[in-house]
Enzyme design. Sequence first.
Site, mmCIF file in Angstrom:
data_model
loop_
_atom_site.group_PDB
_atom_site.id
_atom_site.type_symbol
_atom_site.label_atom_id
_atom_site.label_comp_id
_atom_site.label_asym_id
_atom_site.label_seq_id
_atom_site.Cartn_x
_atom_site.Cartn_y
_atom_site.Cartn_z
ATOM 1 N N LEU A 197 1.401 3.675 2.372
ATOM 2 C CA LEU A 197 2.074 4.118 3.497
ATOM 3 C C LEU A 197 3.260 2.906 3.763
ATOM 4 O O LEU A 197 4.218 2.897 4.030
ATOM 5 C CB LEU A 197 1.381 4.095 4.774
ATOM 6 C CG LEU A 197 1.947 4.007 6.252
ATOM 7 C CD1 LEU A 197 2.907 5.244 6.388
ATOM 8 C CD2 LEU A 197 1.181 4.259 7.492
ATOM 9 N N GLY A 237 0.842 -1.286 0.155
ATOM 10 C CA GLY A 237 0.112 -0.080 0.152
ATOM 11 C C GLY A 237 0.950 1.413 -0.076
ATOM 12 O O GLY A 237 2.173 1.387 -0.113
ATOM 13 N N TYR A 241 -16.347 3.929 7.180
ATOM 14 C CA TYR A 241 -15.011 3.770 7.298
ATOM 15 C C TYR A 241 -14.492 3.990 8.632
ATOM 16 O O TYR A 241 -13.726 3.389 9.505
ATOM 17 C CB TYR A 241 -14.186 4.652 6.248
ATOM 18 C CG TYR A 241 -12.726 4.708 6.353
ATOM 19 C CD1 TYR A 241 -12.030 3.671 6.070
ATOM 20 C CD2 TYR A 241 -12.307 5.974 6.928
ATOM 21 C CE1 TYR A 241 -10.674 3.792 6.341
ATOM 22 C CE2 TYR A 241 -10.849 6.062 7.034
ATOM 23 C CZ TYR A 241 -10.155 5.033 6.841
ATOM 24 O OH TYR A 241 -8.642 5.086 6.882
ATOM 25 N N ASP A 268 -4.140 -13.091 4.483
ATOM 26 C CA ASP A 268 -5.220 -12.077 4.644
ATOM 27 C C ASP A 268 -5.811 -11.983 6.017
ATOM 28 O O ASP A 268 -5.923 -12.982 6.897
ATOM 29 C CB ASP A 268 -6.806 -12.794 3.871
ATOM 30 C CG ASP A 268 -7.723 -11.960 3.669
ATOM 31 O OD1 ASP A 268 -7.959 -11.272 4.695
ATOM 32 O OD2 ASP A 268 -8.535 -12.350 2.863
ATOM 33 N N ILE A 269 -5.592 -10.560 6.667
ATOM 34 C CA ILE A 269 -5.726 -10.366 7.973
ATOM 35 C C ILE A 269 -7.445 -10.707 8.589
ATOM 36 O O ILE A 269 -7.385 -10.777 9.693
ATOM 37 C CB ILE A 269 -5.366 -8.923 8.366
ATOM 38 C CG1 ILE A 269 -6.024 -7.764 7.748
ATOM 39 C CG2 ILE A 269 -3.924 -8.805 8.281
ATOM 40 C CD1 ILE A 269 -5.957 -6.610 8.067
ATOM 41 N N THR A 291 -9.475 1.110 2.735
ATOM 42 C CA THR A 291 -9.343 2.384 2.685
ATOM 43 C C THR A 291 -10.438 3.239 1.734
ATOM 44 O O THR A 291 -10.056 4.443 1.818
ATOM 45 C CB THR A 291 -7.915 2.872 2.593
ATOM 46 O OG1 THR A 291 -7.397 2.294 1.036
ATOM 47 C CG2 THR A 291 -6.899 2.459 3.414
#
Length: 278
Positions: A12, A10, A124, A35-36, A61
């Site tokens: 960041l 990603g 979100y 995959d978390i 995001t």
Amino acid sequence: MRILIVGARGMLGSDLIAHLPGGQQVIGTDIDDFDITNQEETLQALVEIKPLWVINAAAYTQVDRCEEEREQAFQVNTGGVKNLALACKEIRAKLLHVSTDYVFDGKTKKPYREGDAPNPLSVYGQSKAEGESALQNILDDFIIVRTGGLYGKGGNNFVNTIVQMAQERDELTVVNDQWVSPTYTVDLSKAIGTLVKLSPQGIFHVVNSDHCTWYECACTILEHIGSTSTVIPISSEDYNRPAARPAFGVLDCGRFTEVTKTTMRPWEEALREYLDLR
Ligand SMILES: NC(=O)c1ccc[n+]([C@@H]2O[C@H](COP(=O)([O-])OP(=O)(O)OC[C@H]3O[C@@H](n4cnc5c(N)ncnc54)[C@H](OP(=O)(O)O)[C@@H]3O)[C@@H](O)[C@H]2O)c1
């Protein structure tokens, strides 16, 4: 010291890989590795990698899309964080989790402190706030870094969008009633490196210093790149988007400065450097 960056592909995450201080073993994983949202897969990966620190830069995001894809937002931003926290507890790793100014409602004019009460306006923001709570219920030793207005070379973001639009249009409309501290992912990555080294506990607000509206930020970008396009200020009401954003998404970094004895540089200086390096 072995550090695992989750969400390493990603915006960041890619700068964390590049800019964490040297002298440590940095490993990056993304959704293709594990995959978390899958608790077993997450634990197995952490058992195999055996990091001392896990930095979680993975998240769902797409702020507007979260309004429609509520379940997916909570699966990743709450469930995924819970799974990482449980796995960290199991292998006794420390977790630094990245969160957002969108946990606040922005109905103030004073920069938010870490202890201020979250009151998210969007799915979100809710999913990120619940991720923070889930983590705090599982771990005693953690760092949550709340940040906002991120831009960097590895992602879709406001700065890249404005640069692109300036090449395509003579006139751009940008909201002038939402305040932020645009934050360069390289600066944030270095700040995260400092926190990991010092290993304090709790929540930290970390953004580039000073603040502006998105309109003011767009004007600075156009001036710096020498664009002749014009920016027209509009209100959030005119720029009707599915997810509500906090009007005043400004974070007080006092605790970060106190603990690390470092100050984040002004957003404008960081932005100009980013534009020069592009
Ligand atoms: N961008 C901002 O302005 C901003 C502001 C405040 C806070 N933050 C926070 O900062 C952090 C980093 O944001 P960013 O903009 O760098 O995000 P990003 O560019 O969207 O990167 C997120 C990464 O996480 C991965 N990912 C998504 N779901 C996953 C899963 N289930 N398992 C493993 N990996 C998964 C994504 O993979 P795919 O691309 O394949 O989905 C992507 O590589 C996030 O926590 C975000 O909430 C961002």
